[in-house]
Design an enzyme around this catalytic site. Structure first.
Site, PDB file in Angstrom:
ATOM      1  N   HIS A 235      12.524  -9.932  -3.586  1.00 49.38           N
ATOM      2  CA  HIS A 235      10.967 -10.013  -3.391  1.00 49.38           C
ATOM      3  C   HIS A 235      10.709  -9.158  -4.708  1.00 49.38           C
ATOM      4  O   HIS A 235      11.224  -8.407  -5.550  1.00 49.38           O
ATOM      5  CB  HIS A 235      10.825  -9.277  -2.107  1.00 49.38           C
ATOM      6  CG  HIS A 235      11.155  -7.777  -2.023  1.00 49.38           C
ATOM      7  ND1 HIS A 235      10.630  -6.796  -2.641  1.00 49.38           N
ATOM      8  CD2 HIS A 235      12.054  -7.233  -1.137  1.00 49.38           C
ATOM      9  CE1 HIS A 235      11.490  -5.545  -2.460  1.00 49.38           C
ATOM     10  NE2 HIS A 235      12.229  -5.694  -1.670  1.00 49.38           N
ATOM     11  N   ASP A 363      28.509  -5.976  11.802  1.00 49.64           N
ATOM     12  CA  ASP A 363      29.636  -5.132  11.491  1.00 49.64           C
ATOM     13  C   ASP A 363      29.478  -3.577  11.940  1.00 49.64           C
ATOM     14  O   ASP A 363      28.870  -2.922  11.575  1.00 49.64           O
ATOM     15  CB  ASP A 363      29.763  -5.225  10.070  1.00 49.64           C
ATOM     16  CG  ASP A 363      31.121  -4.729   9.353  1.00 49.64           C
ATOM     17  OD1 ASP A 363      31.289  -3.482   9.524  1.00 49.64           O
ATOM     18  OD2 ASP A 363      31.797  -5.700   8.804  1.00 49.64           O
ATOM     19  N   SER A 378      17.807  -4.388  -0.179  1.00 49.26           N
ATOM     20  CA  SER A 378      17.073  -5.555  -0.811  1.00 49.26           C
ATOM     21  C   SER A 378      17.720  -6.052  -1.772  1.00 49.26           C
ATOM     22  O   SER A 378      17.924  -5.489  -3.005  1.00 49.26           O
ATOM     23  CB  SER A 378      15.547  -5.363  -1.048  1.00 49.26           C
ATOM     24  OG  SER A 378      14.932  -5.148   0.154  1.00 49.26           O
TER      25      SER A 378
END
Length: 415
Positions: A235, A363, A378
């Site tokens: 992003h 996990d 991110s």
């Protein structure tokens, strides 16, 4: 008798409204199931199954149109790079969507998963907001309020380029109480406005704005391509106050040491805390573009040597399936590891390309350490069936184990 007719009319109206709602729901469902763009690899057979009652015509410039049905598996095959348009109609009648089909060469990149320090310098200075101040005469002033607004970029003063916040302040002092012409970029438009600096009670000339000229933080490197180019974040970098995508003049990637991990909890996103040394010998690469789908640039050979894996093929949208997947990330800044996850939903919403993949961390080790997805992750690569299919972009604030991702084809070849 009249009462029965009245009830009948009411029932017909209710049935009609229900049918309209059902038709709208079917239309929207079909619309979301079909991407605006489909990419296929040259020389490979690609099968897609949209399973919707729609049909269309596939055509390219100078070629005869081919009828297609989306109610059964659709098989694409092309020998070389080309572009096609597919006009899709629901039930063969209602116009639904025009799909661009692009034939591309197969591409391999190196998934990275390493945290990096990010520093970007804006193009000009960004106006964060406008406000009032007390002038030398004790009167309240707000010279910029009628002509500037949050999200504007000031590119020039009196025709001279503005390269930073300090320079802007100095240029105002030099102008004194004379009119100044500011060259502004507002969204896609560039224009000039005029205002007059006024002295505050300390004798400093101001126009009543808050400005910013840089941003910094920690993110995750997604991939490195065969030419030393990189993509990260999944992003763009937005200004924290205006939510504006920052206009980039220059940017740099730095090595970062992870010194802390704040675990994510319901209502409170976690965070990777990194220590960034802005010395020249810690530079890992240069950032050349800041876009909605990520940041991109060129990295040095030393960064390529730190990544744990070799090249893998990128997975296209049709390669991405609901089910088990992996994310690649590092919690110590040095070693990137694969962690278990699963893809729970897939959409094709071009208005929110950073949220087309919904994934959940499964996990136990990663959940124990981070709670799931945290800020700083991110850009973490998402892999499925040995292919790089996307990158992590956002976390669900109320559930740190879940988050969004962007398709890697959108990130790398979204246009």
């Amino acid at each position: 008798m009249e009462l029965k007719k009245k009830y009948r009319r009411i029932l017909c109206m209710i049935a009609g409204q229900a049918l309209c709602l059902l038709a709208c729901a079917l239309y929207l469902s079909a619309w979301h199931k079909i991407p605006d763009r489909v990419k296929i690899r040259a020389g490979e057979r690609e099968e897609m199954n949209f399973a919707i009652p729609a049909s269309g015509m596939l055509h390219a410039a100078g070629e005869e149109a081919i009828p297609v049905s989306l109610n059964r598996p659709l098989i694409f095959y092309a020998r070389e790079k080309n572009s096609y348009d597919m006009d899709v109609k629901l039930f063969g009648i209602l116009p639904l969507k025009q799909v661009r089909v692009q034939v591309i060469e197969g591409t391999s990149v190196i998934p990275a998963g390493l945290p990096v320090g990010i520093y970007v310098k804006t193009d000009g200075v960004l106006v964060v907001g406008t406000g009032e101040f007390t002038g030398f005469d004790g009167v309240r002033y707000s010279p910029a309020k009628p002509v500037l607004k949050s999200g504007d970029y000031i590119l020039k003063i009196n025709g001279e380029d503005v390269t930073g916040k300090k320079m802007f302040i100095n240029m105002l002092q030099e102008a004194g109480s004379k009119d100044v012409v500011l060259t502004i970029r507002r969204e896609e438009e560039v224009f000039d406005i005029k205002t007059v600096p006024i002295q505050d009670q300390a004798g400093t000339y101001k126009i009543g704005i808050w400005i910013r000229d840089n941003a910094q933080g920690v993110g995750t490197l997604t991939y490195i391509d065969g030419n030393g180019g990189f993509g990260a974040l999944g992003h763009g970098i937005n200004d924290m106050d205006t939510s504006t995508l920052m206009e980039l003049r220059k940017g740099t990637l730095y090595h970062t040491d992870i010194i802390g991990v704040k675990k994510g909890e319901s209502g409170s996103p976690g965070e990777l805390t990194g220590l960034i040394d802005y010395a020249d010998d810690h530079i890992l690469g240069s950032i050349e573009r800041n876009e909605e789908k990520g940041i991109f640039g060129v990295c040095g050979e030393e960064l390529e040597e730190e990544v744990p894996f070799g090249p893998v093929e990128i997975g296209l949208k049709q390669d991405t399936k609901i089910g088990p997947a992996k994310i690649l990330c590092s919690l110590d800044g040095e070693t990137a590891k694969l962690y278990d996850a699963k893809i729970t939903d897939i959409t094709y919403d071009r208005e929110h390309i950073n949220r087309e993949i919904v994934l959940q961390i499964t996990d136990e080790e990663l959940i124990q350490q981070t709670g799931g997805i945290i800020q700083g992750m991110s850009g973490a690569p998402i892999l499925q069936n040995g292919k790089l299919i996307g990158a992590v972009t956002h976390v669900f604030v109320q559930d740190a184990t879940r988050g969004y991702g962007i398709f890697i084809e959108e990130m790398m070849m979204g246009e």
